[in-house]
Design a protein around this motif. Sequence first.
Motif: not given
Lengths: 147, 147, 147, 147, 147, 147
Positions: A130-131, D40-41, D85-88, D92-96
């Motif tokens: 993200n950074a 992922g790609a 990722l939900a807790a942090l 957001r992009p990585q959670l999706e």
Amino acid sequence: MEANAVVRRMEQQLEASGETTLDRFRRGWARLQEVDGEAGARVVAGLADLAPDLGRYIIEFAFGDVYVRPGPDLRSREIATVAMLAALGNARPQLELHLHGALNVGCDRDEIVELLIQVAIYAGFPAALNALAAARKVFAERKVRGV
Amino acid sequence: MEANAVVRRMEQQLEASGETTLDRFRRGWARLQEVDGEAGARVVAGLADLAPDLGRYIIEFAFGDVYVRPGPDLRSREIATVAMLAALGNARPQLELHLHGALNVGCDRDEIVELLIQVAIYAGFPAALNALAAARKVFAERKVRGV
Amino acid sequence: MEANAVVRRMEQQLEASGETTLDRFRRGWARLQEVDGEAGARVVAGLADLAPDLGRYIIEFAFGDVYVRPGPDLRSREIATVAMLAALGNARPQLELHLHGALNVGCDRDEIVELLIQVAIYAGFPAALNALAAARKVFAERKVRGV
Amino acid sequence: MEANAVVRRMEQQLEASGETTLDRFRRGWARLQEVDGEAGARVVAGLADLAPDLGRYIIEFAFGDVYVRPGPDLRSREIATVAMLAALGNARPQLELHLHGALNVGCDRDEIVELLIQVAIYAGFPAALNALAAARKVFAERKVRGV
Amino acid sequence: MEANAVVRRMEQQLEASGETTLDRFRRGWARLQEVDGEAGARVVAGLADLAPDLGRYIIEFAFGDVYVRPGPDLRSREIATVAMLAALGNARPQLELHLHGALNVGCDRDEIVELLIQVAIYAGFPAALNALAAARKVFAERKVRGV
Amino acid sequence: MEANAVVRRMEQQLEASGETTLDRFRRGWARLQEVDGEAGARVVAGLADLAPDLGRYIIEFAFGDVYVRPGPDLRSREIATVAMLAALGNARPQLELHLHGALNVGCDRDEIVELLIQVAIYAGFPAALNALAAARKVFAERKVRGV
């Protein structure tokens, strides 16, 4: 040292210095412009409607007290700030501002990218990714402006 | 660029380089010792009972892949790491390790103290105060050891 | 408003006020003692060896600029601070200090416990439980001291 | 165990294995596609302009070293990742991406929703609500694509 | 006290009270409307497709159990909530909701701005700046609606 | 769906179910003991002096509402919880409790270690290292107790 003695000595030093808030403000405004350029000025101006004094504290405290201190040069200070904001991961506008700041005070793009890769080790890959997205945007803005 | 093309090029480069994990490990182990000294070795040894491979990844990935990259010198890298760990505020043992690391690679005490004061601006005064408490402990440890 | 106009007006106001850093320091020291009592003084004294100016900024900025502002009374300010530190969950010494502070400025124990229960909703049960552990310690300290 | 002994044994094992970075890369690329599919790609390809090696480290370290380890099946691994990722709450992009990942490796929608409800207990209701908003978007994307 | 005794006493009290989940729900729904108004209702309705029970728990637990407790008045509770969400910095939609909530239960705009300035001390200037941006939006929404 | 309709339907369902808080409490107490054993009971008992109702909400809401829901089995739920607490990195006592919990409901040590290694990818190596230190302590406690 005992608290009262510490405080008394601080008072004596401040009395001797005669420093005014205006001194701090002018010192801070110069430093803010040096680091953040126009974008820093915009942050202060953007607070004028709602919380002008927070803008003033950014100038007086953050830049007039802290960023003018001896020791680390501005490049080291901006490396630290970019690293902190990237690791915290919840301050995107400020991260973009200080990515500009880092470039303004002598970091180059490659060096910043390297440090953002390093974020993955200490705050995880999502924080680094993200950074880097913020950095991509900042680099593009500067290209458009020909900086 | 399209993902498959990116991946194919990476494969070709890795094939050409012939780099082994042993190469990365040796490179990383040297770099870890340079930055963190004995304390870094203790972290790796301390993982031998439970998760030796995590220790290996610290050597191979953190130090063998990232900390050896060109660009920022080790001093800049440690400034960034100390700043991140101070701002996150939940990694005291690692903050102490990297305060030692920063001093090992050429930062001086005053410079570190200045950067920890700066933490107050971006992550709040509690984060700065707690990082300074870690620095006080690290400085005392080094005094005892005569470093 | 345009940044330069904002900044010029701030300069004029600061020039008219003639405020010195000593004014801010004295104002802040009085307020810090009112809120945090002896424990606040100890934080400042404890920084005298390593980063005395950070102690000075706590007095001048946190208490001399912010905590003296009109609007929320000290009770509301301490409720906000305790809530923030409990939610962040990584600043135990400062949470204890401000639990004392909240009690010093008129919150009662039951009210504080109620607000820490509320932390569970916004920052999760672990944050609430750990903040209650800090409160238990603070309440016991005050019982011993007969406050 | 003493650090040097630990390190020597690791070197011997790596020498015996003869593992190359290309081995890790190929193993990781296969695993990344299995978990995250096309998305992922795209992350890796999206880094090609600015920090291609970070993309390579995601493949080699995250997927080629960690996600291929024995023990938890991929479903358990993605449950852990989505929960983190939900807790942090700042990725957001990585959670999706990993909500897609969880569905790709055998979690069903209801199970994911249940785990996101559970986030409220440990990281607060806002974290759970924002993670559910990410899940709503991911479920809709998959409906459109007929997955 | 010993755990079994504590639990037995709780059971006895709950048996004596005869409280039903419907009681908690009705109590919570009234309180939620009082604090968050229509916007709170929208959060619950917005969960109806995916996780209706999470909406129900917000009503029953957050508002039917916690927000109805004696002690801090609703103004103090909303001050605490706004401060927590501003400090965490990763829950913008909920921060906006509770900025409305704070205004609904008797905080005025100036008081909220003051408390958000105070966020800078404990969670850093970026957290304060981003919370003020949320407040600017909320104040504008209320102006449009003539509240 | 419109908020009032959603709420009316919930009321009707709760009325039909006739569920009491005592029902939830008993269900939650059984589940808490199943997951966390004696240690969970100690948390509740430890709150009896200061905030007994927070202990009650852990039983009623966390375990009586959420942990009893259909869908993920207890093993998956504890994997998610351990991952969240490890990633947040500021809830050591609760992490230890749920490491016990994970082992109580069928995770084995190796699997937990694997998942904690994975934490390094998403929350950084310090979070993984500190979670492994908690695991080392929990594993030792169980060895002593012969579990």
